[in-house]
Design an enzyme around this catalytic site. Structure first.
Site, PDB file in Angstrom:
ATOM      1  CE1 TYR A 110      15.343  46.624 -66.611  1.00  0.00           C
ATOM      2  CE2 TYR A 110      14.271  44.819 -67.765  1.00  0.00           C
ATOM      3  CZ  TYR A 110      14.690  46.136 -67.730  1.00  0.00           C
ATOM      4  OH  TYR A 110      14.468  46.951 -68.808  1.00  0.00           O
ATOM      5  CG  ASN A 150      21.537  55.210 -67.941  1.00  0.00           C
ATOM      6  OD1 ASN A 150      22.311  56.102 -67.601  1.00  0.00           O
ATOM      7  ND2 ASN A 150      21.859  54.297 -68.842  1.00  0.00           N
ATOM      8  CB  CYS A 160      20.139  51.237 -69.640  1.00  0.00           C
ATOM      9  SG  CYS A 160      19.940  52.652 -70.727  1.00  0.00           S
ATOM     10  CG  HIS A 161      22.196  49.276 -75.227  1.00  0.00           C
ATOM     11  ND1 HIS A 161      23.058  50.223 -74.703  1.00  0.00           N
ATOM     12  CD2 HIS A 161      22.967  48.372 -75.885  1.00  0.00           C
ATOM     13  CE1 HIS A 161      24.297  49.907 -75.047  1.00  0.00           C
ATOM     14  NE2 HIS A 161      24.271  48.787 -75.758  1.00  0.00           N
ATOM     15  CD  GLU A 196      26.745  46.820 -77.401  1.00  0.00           C
ATOM     16  OE1 GLU A 196      26.582  45.849 -76.630  1.00  0.00           O
ATOM     17  OE2 GLU A 196      26.653  47.998 -77.024  1.00  0.00           O
TER      18      GLU A 196
END
Length: 152
Positions: free
Chosen positions: A93, A116, A124-125, A151
């Protein structure tokens, strides 16, 4: 008032409700949150569903569907910064706050992140705590971990 199109998409993280205007994707909700009346298919929803399916199959790393998230100017600035976090990467953040030129705004960035309206596509993950820990996610930490693992 413009027409809102919605569809339910099955995914490895559970059902996703996709919402769109005639020209852009406006929301992704975890679960079936469709409301009546549910308007039929649209080209935007078809594109979003195809791109999300490709993402979950490991064949897509970025999205091209047009987006129109509703929010404040600050929220939109944060969401734009989230889209710059590369596939497979993470950022804190505080790092996002610094990236948008507001180094003291980590808490406000967290609040914008929580609001979001288009998770996964606006990733946002990929935002984690300064200590590298997973913190808060609208879909729950299990889904956040699943998306990050996907990912890698």
């Amino acid at each position: 008032m413009s027409t809102v199109y919605q569809m339910l998409l099955s995914s490895p993280v559970g059902p996703l409700t996709l919402s769109a205007s005639e020209t852009a994707l406006t929301g992704i909700d975890f679960g079936d949150t469709r409301h009546e009346p549910v308007n039929g298919a649209s080209p935007v929803l078809a594109q979003a569903a195809e791109e999300l399916t490709e993402y979950f199959e490991g064949r897509r790393r970025s999205f091209t569907v047009p987006l129109a998230p509703e929010g404040t100017a600050f929220q939109k600035e944060v969401w734009a910064a989230l889209r710059e976090i590369p596939y497979g990467g993470t950022a804190s953040y505080g790092a996002i706050a610094a990236r948008i030129g507001r180094p003291g705004a980590a808490i406000a960035v967290g609040q914008a992140n929580r609001r979001n309206p288009i998770p996964i596509i606006i990733p946002c993950h990929r935002v984690i705590g300064t200590d590298g820990q997973l913190v808060g996610y609208a879909g729950g930490l299990e889904i956040k971990r699943s998306l990050l693992d996907r990912e890698q």
